[in-house]
Write an enzyme that holds these catalytic residues in place. Sequence first.
Site, short mmCIF file in Angstrom:
data_model
loop_
_atom_site.label_atom_id
_atom_site.label_comp_id
_atom_site.label_asym_id
_atom_site.label_seq_id
_atom_site.Cartn_x
_atom_site.Cartn_y
_atom_site.Cartn_z
CE LYS A 104 -11.33 3.35 2.81
NZ LYS A 104 -10.73 4.20 3.48
CD GLU A 140 -3.49 0.84 2.15
OE1 GLU A 140 -4.32 0.64 1.27
OE2 GLU A 140 -3.07 0.84 3.17
CG HIS A 145 7.92 -28.84 1.41
ND1 HIS A 145 8.88 -30.31 1.20
CD2 HIS A 145 8.21 -28.54 2.89
CE1 HIS A 145 8.89 -30.71 1.72
NE2 HIS A 145 8.98 -29.35 2.91
#
Length: 427
Positions: free
Chosen positions: A418, A276, A302
Amino acid sequence: MKNKQNCQSSLVEFSLHFSHTHTQSECDRVFSGILQERESKKSGYYDLPFQSYALQEARAYVKENESFLDSLSHLVIIGIGGSSLGLKAIDGMLEHLPCRKALKLVFLEHTDPLHIMKALQGVALHNALFIVISKSGTTIETSSLLKYVLEKYRLLENMESKKHLLVITDTSSPLETWAKSVGIKHFEIMPNVGGRFSVLSAVGLVPLAILGFDIEALLQGAAKMTQRFFERKEEHILYKALTYAKQKKQIPMNVLFSYSSLFTQFNAWYVQLWGESLGKINASGEKVGLTPIALIGSIDQHSFLQLIVQGVRDKSVTFLSLNPAHSLRPQIPNVKIPYLESTDFVNNQSFATLLHNQRLATMQTIENEGITTDCIEVMRLCEESVGILIAYFELLTSCVGNIFEIDTYNQPGVEFGKVRLKKLFQS
């Protein structure tokens, strides 16, 4: 070149395993930019380790409410992103300490209805303290979850129920105005401290003090690292930032390979801080950024290691580990299993030693491939060493942002979403 620098009585050791050709003038230019940021108060996080106000407020609250806090079994944090990730990271690294109180830490940060119901199982008004954390006070996830618990637990019904709710927010935010109007205890954050850089403010210190941690030692660790950086005693931070910035086209991804499950939440904090802060449009209109990747060893040996070693060479790797002396128990017993004799070479060794050597083998393999690598080893995991880690990654992020010529502390791309969310509900 391997450049090892010890920090704070060898609590944490940092070493670069790559060569760099950065000039003194380049280092001076980045340092000057960070110094200017600090002095101009562009971001207040630089000063948090040296301030005592939030520390004293947190301690006073715990002392004044000791019997009340001792009666609780749950601490519920209502917040998202920077309002929760730092706290979650520190508790995850330190919850094994004997000072940690037996409070169940619950995070309400997700609007997933199934998660909300599961998280609140066993939570009742009499056994819980709810802490609402939001810088702006209007974060939609946080405000929606606040409304839910206000109604579910009738937190505003009387003075006794109000004791079970705390608010941490920006000075003069709508949330602070509301808290004052209904008589809820609140703590303030300075407006120039961004959420993802706020863990050493009241955002982290108040819950951590309630949990029983030594928050003064946490601040001391961060203060010493910050002070050493500004005294030019931690130049490896500048070298690493310049290397990452210069290689941004060829190596756009940075892996934090942490060798302990205790670092799982710290990895998540790093991902937000790095992603961010650095994914921006710079002063020249160019889109820049570095992609954070969080791995846990030895588990991800793995899964992801194959891609690092033989995949496209577009990743750097930072190894974060605990010194094996940190935990010499339990041990792998000297048990010989028929047909599994090839595994007996680890018998009588501690699991910590096995994990340590797995990290060394992986690091050597990656270095052998010519991949940009560095190592951070925590010699003793405690509040002070965690403070060092927090300050280190914050300073590194600021240095890279300065070289990128971006505003490291805003997040306009998030704000776009937003605005669109609100329109969807209004259409």
